[in-house]
Design an enzyme around this catalytic site. Structure first.
Site: not given
Ligand code: MV4
Length: 451
Positions: A116, A237, A275, A291
């Protein structure tokens, strides 16, 4: 064109890949565990090979067994689907080294996007907007506090080898950072064998908006619009839609161009999903998926392309044959992931399908491998189907979704169909103002009382 493709997956996505191959006149080889001997993806394939006992690690994650199946069935190529080995760079490498074509992005891009930090660095250099954070992994909690102080609170601690939200911690203070750093690192070590973590400024109410890209091996690259995947439960999701109700046409075109330019800069091939988190009119890169995604059907419904066919064509070396100007979006699409779970507690409830009737009619698509009499095995993901609707507008999709859910008959086990029927009456969902945290609050608010 390939004559025979081995599908290294199961369930609805295996069926989905088989359908695209069959339409192209390509023979298909299904692989299955002993638990999936009676599964529909086995029945519909031209031939099938048993690759091991039920546990995924002994079957669908067993690279040697899959490669042996490809060899004995004399397959030309392997399509990994999603999950399992689909983003395993070592597997992609083994496939190519054994003389088969891996239907998907290159092993180098799979490996790059699996780290990442490296992914974020590469995308930043390619012009993708990223959120401020530690420019690399933070080696210890003191460094984490220094980084967090510099970024500003709240911050989010993420695993370098992670993704999909696993091992993430939100810290609102220095004390939080100190205590969460150790936990996040330990969880990352346990989950990914790599305890390295990094820190970012935390967006408090973002949406999850992703861009589908598709590139051939000759420099042609297009984006196929955006998908809004903000309706999530515990980082899974639940419902996805295209286009996102949160952005307008000019934002869509701008982020789409940025995505395509970045893909060109890194020399990307085949499908990919970038994303983003979206908040206050700004996009921030979070990760790239190398993917085909579960939610690809909502993109197919609004742009009219068969993404699996395009993956196979590109892997064969064919040019896309179209440009961004040829891509036209029509209407709106919404996908519900139907799972064999309690519709209130989301406890997995696999069982035997007593009776099955899928909805139909204008603008309704069901991607599922269920049939009456099928026993849903408890060893794998609880998703048993995807109900996708397409309509001229989001409102038409909502009406169609309500109608289709009412037609969908799956008896013999609990499913989340009643959950979706309730969801479609919720104002925050109906008016599309939900962020990534909304569903978690909605579900916890509806948990049944004691007794
Ligand atoms: C974040 C964020 C807020 N700020 N990064 C979740 C999984 C991955 N796709 C990245 N995710 C997130 N990254 C920053 N800098 C919020 C999410 C996030 C999330 C975080 C906590 C609880 C539920 C979440 C659901 C979707 C995305």
């Amino acid at each position: 064109m390939f004559e025979k493709v081995l599908i290294a997956n199961r369930g609805e996505i295996a069926l989905r890949i088989e359908r695209a191959c069959r339409e192209m006149g390509i023979a298909t080889v299904a692989v299955h565990s002993t638990a999936d001997a009676d599964a529909m993806h086995v029945r519909l394939a031209d031939e099938s090979v048993c690759i091991g006992p039920p546990p995924a690690r002994d079957s669908y994650l067993n690279a040697q067994a899959i490669l042996s199946a490809a060899a004995i069935s004399n397959a030309d190529a392997i399509h990994p689907g999603y999950g399992f080995l689909s983003e395993n760079a070592d597997f992609a490498t083994m496939v190519e080294e054994h003389g088969f074509t891996f239907i998907g992005p290159t092993r180098d891009h799979i490996r790059l996007m699996g780290d990442k930090i490296a992914a974020k660095q590469a995308m930043k250099e390619a012009g993708i907007p990223c959120i401020e954070g530690s420019d690399g992994p933070v080696p210890d909690e003191d460094a984490a506090v220094v980084a967090a102080d510099k970024i500003g609170y709240p911050v989010i601690i993420k695993a370098v080898a992670g993704g999909g939200g696993r091992g993430m911690k939100i810290a609102h203070s220095r004390d939080d950072v100190r205590s969460f750093y150790k936990i996040a690192s330990a969880e990352a070590e346990a989950a990914f064998g790599n305890g390295a973590v990094y820190i970012e400024r935390c967006l408090l109410n973002p949406r999850h908006i992703e861009i589908q890209v598709l590139a051939d091996n000759h420099g042609a690259i297009v984006h196929l619009g955006d998908r809004d995947c903000s309706l999530q439960r515990r980082h899974q999701k639940v419902l996805e839609e295209a286009p996102s109700p949160a952005i307008n046409q000019s934002e869509r075109a701008a982020i789409g161009k940025i995505a395509v330019d970045a893909m060109r800069a890194i020399g990307y091939h085949n499908v990919g999903t970038i994303e983003f988190l979206y908040e206050a009119g700004k996009f921030y890169f979070i990760e790239m998926n190398t993917r085909l995604q579960v939610e690809h059907p909502v993109t197919e419904m609004i742009c009219g392309l068969d993404l699996v066919r395009e993956m196979v064509r590109v892997a064969w070396g064919s040019p896309l044959g179209y440009t961004q100007e040829d891509i036209r979006f029509h209407g709106h699409a919404i996908e519900c992931r139907i799972t064999a779970e309690d519709p209130l507690t989301f406890q997995p409830k696999p069982g035997r399908v007593a009776s099955y009737h899928a909805p139909g009619g204008l603008g309704v698509r069901v991607d599922s491998a269920l049939y009456a009499g099928y026993r849903v095995p408890p060893y794998y993901d609880s998703m048993i189907g995807k109900l996708i609707v397409h309509g001229a507008s989001r409102n038409e999709c909502l009406m169609r979704l309500r109608r289709a859910l009412g037609e969908y008959v799956i008896t013999g086990m609990d499913t989340t169909i009643p959950f979706y029927q309730r969801l479609l009456a919720e104002p925050a969902f109906v008016n599309g103002t939900y962020d990534v945290h909304w569903l978690g609050h909605y579900i916890s608010g509806t948990k049944p009382g004691p007794g």
